[in-house]
Design an enzyme around this catalytic site. Sequence first.
Site, PDB file in Angstrom:
ATOM      1  N   THR A  14       0.832  -1.213   0.000  1.00 44.33           N
ATOM      2  CA  THR A  14       0.000   0.000   0.000  1.00 44.33           C
ATOM      3  C   THR A  14       0.866   1.262   0.000  1.00 44.33           C
ATOM      4  O   THR A  14       0.753   2.121  -0.885  1.00 44.33           O
ATOM      5  CB  THR A  14      -0.922   0.000   1.244  1.00 44.33           C
ATOM      6  OG1 THR A  14      -1.642  -1.219   1.257  1.00 44.33           O
ATOM      7  CG2 THR A  14      -1.880   1.166   1.232  1.00 44.33           C
ATOM      8  N   VAL A  15       1.755   1.372   0.984  1.00 45.14           N
ATOM      9  CA  VAL A  15       2.524   2.617   1.129  1.00 45.14           C
ATOM     10  C   VAL A  15       3.642   2.701   0.087  1.00 45.14           C
ATOM     11  O   VAL A  15       3.848   3.752  -0.524  1.00 45.14           O
ATOM     12  CB  VAL A  15       3.090   2.747   2.563  1.00 45.14           C
ATOM     13  CG1 VAL A  15       3.828   4.062   2.727  1.00 45.14           C
ATOM     14  CG2 VAL A  15       1.965   2.652   3.598  1.00 45.14           C
ATOM     15  N   LYS A 205       1.891   4.271  18.669  1.00 47.27           N
ATOM     16  CA  LYS A 205       1.949   5.673  18.257  1.00 47.27           C
ATOM     17  C   LYS A 205       2.040   6.585  19.485  1.00 47.27           C
ATOM     18  O   LYS A 205       2.751   7.593  19.483  1.00 47.27           O
ATOM     19  CB  LYS A 205       0.734   6.005  17.392  1.00 47.27           C
ATOM     20  CG  LYS A 205       0.770   5.234  16.061  1.00 47.27           C
ATOM     21  CD  LYS A 205      -0.564   5.232  15.352  1.00 47.27           C
ATOM     22  CE  LYS A 205      -0.512   4.456  14.043  1.00 47.27           C
ATOM     23  NZ  LYS A 205      -1.831   4.227  13.452  1.00 47.27           N
TER      24      LYS A 205
HETATM   25  P1  NAP Z   1       1.768  -4.021   2.818  1.00 46.26           P
HETATM   26  O1  NAP Z   1       0.729  -3.493   1.902  1.00 46.26           O
HETATM   27  O2  NAP Z   1       1.561  -5.315   3.490  1.00 46.26           O
HETATM   28  O3  NAP Z   1       3.139  -4.076   1.968  1.00 46.26           O
HETATM   29  C1  NAP Z   1       4.304  -4.682   2.451  1.00 46.26           C
HETATM   30  C2  NAP Z   1       5.321  -4.780   1.310  1.00 46.26           C
HETATM   31  O4  NAP Z   1       6.551  -5.252   1.851  1.00 46.26           O
HETATM   32  C3  NAP Z   1       4.925  -5.735   0.181  1.00 46.26           C
HETATM   33  O5  NAP Z   1       5.354  -5.238  -1.051  1.00 46.26           O
HETATM   34  C4  NAP Z   1       5.696  -7.017   0.527  1.00 46.26           C
HETATM   35  O6  NAP Z   1       6.073  -7.763  -0.599  1.00 46.26           O
HETATM   36  C5  NAP Z   1       6.950  -6.440   1.151  1.00 46.26           C
HETATM   37  N1  NAP Z   1       7.543  -7.316   2.161  1.00 46.26           N
HETATM   38  C6  NAP Z   1       7.037  -7.671   3.368  1.00 46.26           C
HETATM   39  N2  NAP Z   1       7.884  -8.472   4.029  1.00 46.26           N
HETATM   40  C7  NAP Z   1       8.946  -8.643   3.211  1.00 46.26           C
HETATM   41  C8  NAP Z   1      10.150  -9.382   3.315  1.00 46.26           C
HETATM   42  N3  NAP Z   1      10.444 -10.092   4.407  1.00 46.26           N
HETATM   43  N4  NAP Z   1      11.013  -9.319   2.297  1.00 46.26           N
HETATM   44  C9  NAP Z   1      10.744  -8.596   1.178  1.00 46.26           C
HETATM   45  N5  NAP Z   1       9.620  -7.878   1.014  1.00 46.26           N
HETATM   46  C10 NAP Z   1       8.731  -7.908   2.020  1.00 46.26           C
HETATM   47  O7  NAP Z   1       2.071  -2.951   3.972  1.00 46.26           O
HETATM   48  P2  NAP Z   1       1.701  -1.403   3.998  1.00 46.26           P
HETATM   49  O8  NAP Z   1       0.282  -1.233   4.378  1.00 46.26           O
HETATM   50  O9  NAP Z   1       2.212  -0.739   2.759  1.00 46.26           O
HETATM   51  O10 NAP Z   1       2.555  -0.914   5.258  1.00 46.26           O
HETATM   52  C11 NAP Z   1       3.950  -0.702   5.185  1.00 46.26           C
HETATM   53  C12 NAP Z   1       4.416   0.020   6.447  1.00 46.26           C
HETATM   54  O11 NAP Z   1       3.817   1.291   6.529  1.00 46.26           O
HETATM   55  C13 NAP Z   1       4.051  -0.690   7.759  1.00 46.26           C
HETATM   56  O12 NAP Z   1       5.086  -0.513   8.685  1.00 46.26           O
HETATM   57  C14 NAP Z   1       2.804   0.042   8.220  1.00 46.26           C
HETATM   58  O13 NAP Z   1       2.616  -0.001   9.612  1.00 46.26           O
HETATM   59  C15 NAP Z   1       3.148   1.443   7.779  1.00 46.26           C
HETATM   60  N6  NAP Z   1       1.973   2.297   7.595  1.00 46.26           N
HETATM   61  C16 NAP Z   1       0.975   1.880   6.794  1.00 46.26           C
HETATM   62  C17 NAP Z   1      -0.118   2.702   6.588  1.00 46.26           C
HETATM   63  C18 NAP Z   1      -1.224   2.288   5.665  1.00 46.26           C
HETATM   64  O14 NAP Z   1      -2.158   3.070   5.471  1.00 46.26           O
HETATM   65  N7  NAP Z   1      -1.178   1.105   5.064  1.00 46.26           N
HETATM   66  C19 NAP Z   1      -0.170   3.961   7.220  1.00 46.26           C
HETATM   67  C20 NAP Z   1       0.882   4.372   8.030  1.00 46.26           C
HETATM   68  C21 NAP Z   1       1.967   3.531   8.207  1.00 46.26           C
HETATM   69  P3  NAP Z   1       4.989  -8.471  -1.566  1.00 46.26           P
HETATM   70  O15 NAP Z   1       4.322  -7.338  -2.271  1.00 46.26           O
HETATM   71  O16 NAP Z   1       5.787  -9.316  -2.497  1.00 46.26           O
HETATM   72  O17 NAP Z   1       4.077  -9.225  -0.661  1.00 46.26           O
HETATM   73  N1  HSE Z   2      -4.280   0.214  11.169  1.00 41.83           N
HETATM   74  C1  HSE Z   2      -3.899   1.594  11.201  1.00 41.83           C
HETATM   75  C2  HSE Z   2      -5.173   2.440  11.401  1.00 41.83           C
HETATM   76  C3  HSE Z   2      -3.190   1.961   9.913  1.00 41.83           C
HETATM   77  O1  HSE Z   2      -6.288   1.922  11.312  1.00 41.83           O
HETATM   78  O2  HSE Z   2      -5.040   3.635  11.672  1.00 41.83           O
HETATM   79  C4  HSE Z   2      -2.338   3.206  10.009  1.00 41.83           C
HETATM   80  O3  HSE Z   2      -1.278   3.075  10.911  1.00 41.83           O
END
Ligand code: NAP
Ligand code: HSE
Length: 429
Positions: A14-15, A205
């Site tokens: 996602t990010v 957080k």
């Molecule tokens: P996500 O959608 O699950 O994406 C994770 C990515 O990392 C995927 O591309 C995955 O590969 C890759 N990955 C995971 N483990 C790996 C490993 N061991 N080796 C290589 N690649 C690996 O996660 P996300 O929602 O983008 O979140 C990423 C970070 O941002 C997290 O720390 C989360 O807490 C933070 N965050 C997220 C949000 C949000 O709105 N989503 C907001 C604030 C902060 P594949 O694509 O091949 O599976």
């Molecule tokens: N699970 C978190 C939320 C994503 O609902 O706010 C962002 O850190």
Amino acid sequence: MSGKIVIGILGSGTVGSGVIEVLKKNISDIEQRVGRSISIKSVLVRDLTKKRDHLEGIQLTNKVEDILDDPEIAIVVELMGGLHPSLEYMLRAMEAGKHVITANKDVVAQFGEHLFATAEQHKVEFRFEASVGGGIPIITPLKQCLTANKISLIMGIVNGTTNYMLTKMTEDGSDYEEVLQEAQAKGYAEANPAADVEGFDAARKAAILGSIGFNTRIRLDDVSVEGINNIKAADIAYAKELGYVVKLLAVAKDYGDKGVNVRVHPVFLPSSHPLAMVNDVFNAIFIRGNAIGDAMFYGRGAGALPTASAVVADIIAVARNLVIGNTATVGCTCYNNRPICPLEETEASYYIRLQVDDEPGVLGAIATAFGNCDVSLKSVIQTRMVNIHAEIVAVTHVVKHKKVEAARELLEALPVVDKICNIIRVDDE
Ligand code: NAP
Ligand code: HSE
């Protein structure tokens, strides 16, 4: 523009995909702001066969060494999530002299101290603006723009999933299980939503905000955590009737010589409070400083592009420093070693909903139990029958948490009390 700044990204979910989109969309302005061209050289993923439209023209790898051992890459952006191997990859990147940016609140809350020490040792930057409040600028304001203040309170809605659920429960009168399913269907809550609804996401957080706001290391274990999993439609309805809305808050508060208390719990907030108007998946962080007074930061706490906004701003900040050769950036700001004020010593008004036998003398017995624990009641209402029991709602005057807990024990032992359904803090400041 001479030379270029080369980036490696760990993760393209996602990010990660949001960061690539924002960099592509705004590259011309970003490069002018930095004064150098910027390019993404490699992106680490787990599954190389997954279709990823946004990655055309970018080299994909499933070997982290392709990024960590590449001398051309100056900035590593960690967007994989989870503690391991994210922590190890970030440390290795720093040891290789690369600046590190992350959105990972789990790692920052648990290993921030270690990461800062390693960054300092290897003279690189460590930035994590997106780890709290997604796209809302809050880490940099706390570390820079508000440093003239002594901060006394940080209070925020920092979990979008639970705020969406509470908003739906308030607007539609729906029950917890129903809105949880809705949040999962909309992709807000995780398939396993425990970290969101039990308050642990907000606790991470809160630990980060508390550490920066009070310049003292707040560990995850220092944060008292209560989620929204015990909030029922009845609590929401009583809150409304009494002029409040229920919100899950992360609170970091200065208690002077007693120390700093950091906690996450639901609160009855007066409907006129600025945080009471923050709805759906939006986040907001309310800060009280002795020069600025009250300030509130509001926006989208999650999602691809809002979160990417914060990550890319960190990339720009590091890139600007690289261009001007500035190595003296703000590192760890935990120069204090404040005690943790125990939850028992904190004070609030409390809403208490209990079910009791419907017979004479019950109200008197309950009032005596509160009185014996030195808990003074502001109001008591006998509200409705629930099967064979009468439901009573009491609101206390401001009282120490330990006294309310003592009253809970005493009330639970009374034969006329069937159960204490909920105890929730009331913010009447
Ligand atoms: P996500 O959608 O699950 O994406 C994770 C990515 O990392 C995927 O591309 C995955 O590969 C890759 N990955 C995971 N483990 C790996 C490993 N061991 N080796 C290589 N690649 C690996 O996660 P996300 O929602 O983008 O979140 C990423 C970070 O941002 C997290 O720390 C989360 O807490 C933070 N965050 C997220 C949000 C949000 O709105 N989503 C907001 C604030 C902060 P594949 O694509 O091949 O599976
Ligand atoms: N699970 C978190 C939320 C994503 O609902 O706010 C962002 O850190």
